[in-house]
Scaffold this motif. Structure first.
Motif, PDB file in Angstrom:
ATOM      1  N   GLY A 418     -22.450  80.419 -12.177  1.00  0.00           N
ATOM      2  CA  GLY A 418     -21.614  79.430 -12.850  1.00  0.00           C
ATOM      3  C   GLY A 418     -21.510  78.097 -12.142  1.00  0.00           C
ATOM      4  O   GLY A 418     -20.810  77.204 -12.619  1.00  0.00           O
ATOM      5  N   SER A 421     -23.167  75.325 -14.346  1.00  0.00           N
ATOM      6  CA  SER A 421     -22.339  74.950 -15.498  1.00  0.00           C
ATOM      7  C   SER A 421     -21.175  74.066 -15.081  1.00  0.00           C
ATOM      8  O   SER A 421     -20.813  73.108 -15.779  1.00  0.00           O
ATOM      9  CB  SER A 421     -21.828  76.213 -16.201  1.00  0.00           C
ATOM     10  OG  SER A 421     -22.905  76.987 -16.693  1.00  0.00           O
ATOM     11  N   GLU A 422     -20.578  74.371 -13.928  1.00  0.00           N
ATOM     12  CA  GLU A 422     -19.456  73.562 -13.457  1.00  0.00           C
ATOM     13  C   GLU A 422     -19.909  72.153 -13.073  1.00  0.00           C
ATOM     14  O   GLU A 422     -19.261  71.158 -13.413  1.00  0.00           O
ATOM     15  CB  GLU A 422     -18.792  74.248 -12.271  1.00  0.00           C
ATOM     16  CG  GLU A 422     -17.695  73.433 -11.608  1.00  0.00           C
ATOM     17  CD  GLU A 422     -16.549  73.112 -12.552  1.00  0.00           C
ATOM     18  OE1 GLU A 422     -15.809  72.152 -12.269  1.00  0.00           O
ATOM     19  OE2 GLU A 422     -16.396  73.805 -13.573  1.00  0.00           O
ATOM     20  N   HIS A 494     -13.208  78.674 -18.037  1.00  0.00           N
ATOM     21  CA  HIS A 494     -14.274  78.846 -17.060  1.00  0.00           C
ATOM     22  C   HIS A 494     -14.013  80.086 -16.214  1.00  0.00           C
ATOM     23  O   HIS A 494     -12.901  80.589 -16.112  1.00  0.00           O
ATOM     24  CB  HIS A 494     -14.389  77.606 -16.176  1.00  0.00           C
ATOM     25  CG  HIS A 494     -15.021  76.459 -16.898  1.00  0.00           C
ATOM     26  ND1 HIS A 494     -16.367  76.252 -16.939  1.00  0.00           N
ATOM     27  CD2 HIS A 494     -14.462  75.470 -17.648  1.00  0.00           C
ATOM     28  CE1 HIS A 494     -16.636  75.175 -17.657  1.00  0.00           C
ATOM     29  NE2 HIS A 494     -15.489  74.688 -18.095  1.00  0.00           N
ATOM     30  N   ALA A 495     -15.054  80.547 -15.564  1.00  0.00           N
ATOM     31  CA  ALA A 495     -15.001  81.853 -14.913  1.00  0.00           C
ATOM     32  C   ALA A 495     -14.378  81.810 -13.535  1.00  0.00           C
ATOM     33  O   ALA A 495     -14.357  82.820 -12.857  1.00  0.00           O
ATOM     34  CB  ALA A 495     -16.416  82.432 -14.817  1.00  0.00           C
TER      35      ALA A 495
END
Length: 503
Positions: A418, A421-422, A494-495
């Motif tokens: 991730g 993506s961030e 978000h994760a």
């Protein structure tokens, strides 16, 4: 460009002896009448009664005159104003942004007003009004500006702001921010200006950002440039309007001198091209083919570049500490040329496949791109580092003329967590803040991680394949309404969670 009104001085009348005799005779007559009335009142049989009656008559006459004046107003009707005065009032009101009144015609004025005139009379408060930016060139002579203002007022356009740019070869460029009825086409405004003496007229739609006055906008751009060296190209673009900006480095990737990178300290202005010396080396070229630059614009741009040169390299040092799903912490911060050794070390840890997917060329040349990518002059870079300070990811937002490119490089051991993506979400937020219309990513169809990250943005995407290369373009219109602060914390979906630290 101011109107000059010459008022001839009145000739002094020569005194004549007959005039003096008449004035002296009138004085003696007044004294004689006053003496007669005084004798009549003092020695007459009904003197006091006559004096009181005269006072009562005066009071009654004054009261009757007051009543008559209030009942029968002597003010002229509104439609009886002189045409010249009405036209001048319309121009003056339009210049000061108070709403432009239509000039009176030659008829009686009993017919209905035109739609454009009605909208102008209300000060452009109609919800159907639109904003226009218009620039035209006129001769530098008295009355030229008044003619333009009168033409705009008769068209129903309201002048919100006005700037004048003197030209060295003579003439003046007048730049207007107009509010006009939506049904008034731009071609009609252009024809009105042409009839009033304007030429080389350029017009385009404006938005609410153009309502900020020029000194305030320039000060804001100077502040942004002072805080971040990467803001200089953006500040120049917002200062000069729709233009193309290229930063030409002093040397090529192979170390050879770059053609066109030599610019004098004072800069060069050539009609639609402006060349300025880049404080970090090389040159900055600004092009605007459809509209020549004025000396005033050139001076403002050069002042911003000089400010950047005096302040030297600088990058905001704010950073976010994020917690990954497995519990590891990473720090996301801005990167610059000082991070070049750490970026090269990350290259050494990346596989050849990862480097080839990122740079689309020979892996051996990857290190040579880092100097360009980490320079604030060509864009913004985000770095992700571990708790020990090891760099594991880089995200780039690159200014490419009129377009903006995003690129990601994640170390092999830290992929699929991730981080990409961030970084991409934050880069998109920066692009929205910079008022970019779209961003694009150049990758390959086999780079499923980059494709998934672009899809995860939730933005409209366009795909184009050229010779095995996939270009994904994201339109940012939808992101402008929903984007948060560019350096804010990750959203709840978000994760991982984040906490912000300021240094």
């Amino acid at each position: 460009m101011t109107d000059r009104i010459h008022v001839p001085a009145q000739r002094s009348h020569r005194h004549h002896w007959r005039r003096d005799v008449v004035e002296l005779a009138a004085l003696f007559c007044a004294v004689a009448v006053a003496d007669g009335i005084a004798n009549l009142v003092a020695h007459g049989p009904r003197g006091p009664v006559l004096l009181v009656a005269s006072a009562v008559a005066l009071l009654v006459t004054a009261a009757f005159h007051t009543w008559w004046a209030r009942r029968h107003s002597h003010a002229p009707p509104p439609d009886a104003a002189e045409p010249a005065f009405a036209g001048a009032a319309a121009g003056a009101a339009s210049v000061h942004g108070l709403g432009s009144a239509p000039a009176a015609g030659t008829g009686t004025g009993t017919g209905p007003a035109a739609p454009g005139a009605q909208a102008a009379a209300t000060g452009g408060a109609s919800p159907h009004a639109v904003l226009w930016r218009m620039r035209t060139t006129v001769r530098d002579e008295p009355g030229s500006l008044a003619a333009l203002c009168g033409a705009l007022a008769r068209s129903g356009a309201d002048i919100l702001t006005l700037q004048t740019h003197p030209l060295p070869e003579g003439g003046t460029v007048d730049e207007f921010l107009l509010r006009a009825p939506r049904e008034l086409p731009s071609a009609e405004l252009t024809r009105s200006i042409a009839r009033a003496g304007g030429h080389s007229t350029w017009i385009e739609r404006a938005d609410a950002h153009d309502l900020v006055d020029t000194p305030t906008r320039v000060l804001g751009l100077a502040t942004r440039t002072a805080l971040d060296a990467a803001e200089l190209p953006l500040a120049l673009r917002q200062l000069l309007g729709r233009c193309t900006i290229h930063s030409i480095p002093a040397t090529t990737l192979s170390g050879r001198p770059n053609a066109g990178a030599d610019a004098p300290v004072e800069g060069v202005l050539e009609a639609t091209v402006m060349r300025l010396r880049d404080p970090s080396g090389g040159a900055i070229t600004v092009e605007r083919p459809y509209l020549p630059f004025t000396p005033t614009e050139f001076a403002r741009a050069r002042a911003l570049v000089e400010l950047d040169a005096r302040l030297g390299p600088r990058v905001p040092r704010s950073q976010d500490v994020l917690t990954l799903p497995e519990g590891n912490e990473i720090t996301v911060r801005r990167a610059d040329g000082a991070d070049l050794p750490a970026a090269r070390a990350m290259h050494d840890r990346c596989s050849d496949r990862t480097l080839s997917l990122r740079y689309h060329g020979p892996v051996a040349d990857a290190d040579r791109y880092l100097g360009h990518l980490l320079s604030p002059r060509f864009g913004r870079t985000l770095a992700a580092t571990t708790a020990s300070g090891r760099m594991v990811a880089l995200g780039h937002l690159l200014w490419d003329g009129d377009e903006t490119e995003v690129a990601l490089l994640i170390e092999d051991d830290w992929q699929r967590r991730g981080i990409g993506s961030e970084l991409l979400r934050r880069l998109i937020a920066m692009a929205v803040e910079a008022r970019c219309d779209s961003v694009y990513a150049v990758t390959q169809a086999s780079n499923t991680g980059m494709v998934a990250a672009m899809r995860g943005l939730g933005l409209p995407l366009d795909y184009q394949i050229e010779e095995g290369t996939l270009v994904i373009t994201a339109r940012l219109d939808a992101a402008r309404t929903a984007a948060g602060p560019p350096h804010g914390l990750p959203r709840a979906q978000h994760a991982y969670e984040g906490r912000e630290q300021q240094h």
